[in-house]
Write an enzyme that holds these catalytic residues in place. Structure first.
Site, PDB file in Angstrom:
ATOM      1  CG  ASP A   6      -1.731   1.257   1.370  1.00 28.24           C
ATOM      2  OD1 ASP A   6      -1.955   1.929   0.345  1.00 28.24           O
ATOM      3  OD2 ASP A   6      -2.136   1.569   2.504  1.00 28.24           O
ATOM      4  CG  ASN A   9      -1.341  10.845  -0.354  1.00 25.52           C
ATOM      5  OD1 ASN A   9      -1.065  11.225  -1.482  1.00 25.52           O
ATOM      6  ND2 ASN A   9      -2.559  10.429  -0.023  1.00 25.52           N
ATOM      7  CE1 TYR A  85     -17.147   7.211  -5.771  1.00 30.74           C
ATOM      8  CE2 TYR A  85     -15.648   7.484  -7.607  1.00 30.74           C
ATOM      9  CZ  TYR A  85     -16.129   7.908  -6.393  1.00 30.74           C
ATOM     10  OH  TYR A  85     -15.583   9.014  -5.791  1.00 30.74           O
ATOM     11  CG  ASP A  94      -6.441   5.007  -0.787  1.00 27.15           C
ATOM     12  OD1 ASP A  94      -7.078   5.271  -1.823  1.00 27.15           O
ATOM     13  OD2 ASP A  94      -6.134   5.882   0.043  1.00 27.15           O
ATOM     14  CB  THR A 118      -2.845  12.391   3.736  1.00 28.31           C
ATOM     15  OG1 THR A 118      -1.615  11.736   4.061  1.00 28.31           O
ATOM     16  CG2 THR A 118      -2.545  13.811   3.277  1.00 28.31           C
ATOM     17  CB  THR A 170      -5.774  29.999  20.455  1.00 29.29           C
ATOM     18  OG1 THR A 170      -6.263  31.293  20.825  1.00 29.29           O
ATOM     19  CG2 THR A 170      -5.684  29.927  18.936  1.00 29.29           C
TER      20      THR A 170
END
Length: 240
Positions: A6, A9, A85, A94, A118, A170
């Protein structure tokens, strides 16, 4: 032996399965060379292999030597699930592999398959083995980095849950916006899937899966090796 690769990224993850279809070892790489993968092939006497690429392809599968089948996953590869799809040629490999992994591990179940890397992908697999499609959103680190990079004063926060519904600083506000925001997205999509299809399992994988598991309310199944398990199912189907 069988090898699944696999190539993502951020990193590349490899899994070796034996003749009894058991996962015997996994190995993670940062930008591995073809020689690194070849050493893994030689070490485990790998006969058949499959690779999926969602990141940068710095070498080709043709550079690897194995005596059996070498498959580069594409939308034309034979799969254990049916894809409806409308643009299968653009569907992330993936995502295909993760859904095939869920199909093998949770047969006969509707599954919302979340891959938290990612980017975060949420993919709906029906109990009948039909892959409906899904959604793609920025991952947690991407969200935090974007808020830092595209503003003048917001700091770069680390992923985490401050355990507060409203951030009292923050940093906590940024963490809630990114991490709690992702959790609420997943819960919202899961609720919509359940409204449409009844019982739906939440299956999560990827680098941020354990972090998100701490924040999710719904019962979940964390499957760290889901993509390589799915790749193995595809490989075996095509070898047989």
């Amino acid at each position: 032996m069988y090898l699944t690769i696999d190539r993502g990224n951020t990193r590349t993850k490899a899994g070796v399965f034996n003749a009894d279809h058991k996962l015997i070892t996994t190995q993670a790489f940062i930008s591995p060379s073809a020689q690194d993968i070849q050493e893994l092939i030689d070490q485990h006497d790998v006969r058949h292999l499959i690779i999926t690429t969602s990141g940068t392809a710095e070498w080709k599968i043709s550079e690897l030597n194995a005596p059996g089948k070498k498959i580069e996953l594409s939308h034309t590869t034979s799969l254990p699930v049916q894809i409806i799809y409308t643009t299968p040629e653009t569907l992330g490999r993936d995502r295909i592999a993760a859904v095939c992994g869920a199909h093998a591990l949770y047969p006969g179940k509707n599954c919302l398959v979340v891959d938290a890397g990612t980017c975060i992908t949420m993919n709906l697999l029906l109990a009948s083995g039909i892959f409906i499609g899904g959604n793609i959103a920025p991952g947690i680190s991407m969200r935090l980095k974007a808020m830092h990079d595209y503003t003048a004063k917001l700091p770069l926060a680390e992923p985490g849950f401050p355990d507060l519904p409203f951030g009292d600083s923050t940093i906590h506000a940024l963490q809630n916006g990114a991490c709690l925001g992702v959790v609420m997205e997943i819960e919202g999509i899961l609720n919509r899937a359940r409204e449409a299809y009844g019982e739906v399992l939440l299956v999560i994988t990827g680098g941020d899966s354990n972090l998100l598991a701490d924040g999710l309310i719904s019962q979940i199944f964390v499957s760290p090796e889901l993509v390589i398990q799915g790749l193995f199912q595809i490989l075996v189907l095509n070898v047989d």
